[in-house]
Design a protein around this motif. Structure first.
Motif: not given
Length: 140
Positions: A18-24, A45-47, A50-54
């Motif tokens: 499944r896709t990761w929850r809480g990301i756009k 944590g790395l994402m 770098r402000k890339k997780f969401i």
């Protein structure tokens, strides 16, 4: 499909990835191996750092996490030179050679195997510290 060994029924079973929850984004990721939870947490944590997780996409972050875990002596079930492939949208792929220190000697490895001095690789080569990729002679 993601396959794993179910200890309760003592066999391999499959489940939908499944896709990761809480990301756009519709990022679908699966982690396997002895340290998959540690890898996953480090990658998140790395994402986030770098402000890339969401809303961002992966670049070399999974490779960076793997590189660091291999170099740390606490993950002894993984080791050796990383094996790296670039996978294109339509599943075309190309191996990427990795410069890697083996016995204090900097060697070029391809799919985990050190190249011999007489071998020449036409594949791109990555420096694992700078993440700079040098293109091979046949890499477009």
């Amino acid at each position: 499909m993601e396959f794993y060994f179910d200890k309760n029924i003592k066999r391999f079973v499959g489940s939908e990835v499944r896709t990761w929850r809480g990301i756009k984004t519709s990022r679908i990721v699966s982690f396997i191996g002895d340290y998959h939870l540690e890898f996953r947490n480090r990658l998140i944590g790395l994402m986030q750092k770098r402000k890339k997780f969401i809303s961002g996409y992966f670049d070399m972050e999974p490779f960076e996490v793997l590189r660091d875990m291999i170099r740390e002596d606490q993950f002894n079930a993984i080791g050796g030179a990383p094996q790296l492939l670039k996978v294109y949208e339509h599943m075309n792929r190309i191996p990427i050679a990795v410069k890697w220190a083996i016995n204090q000697e900097q060697l070029t490895t391809l799919l985990g195997r050190p190249l011999q001095t007489h071998e020449i690789s036409n594949y791109p080569t990555i420096d694992p510290d700078t993440l700079i990729i040098e293109k091979g002679s046949s890499f477009g």
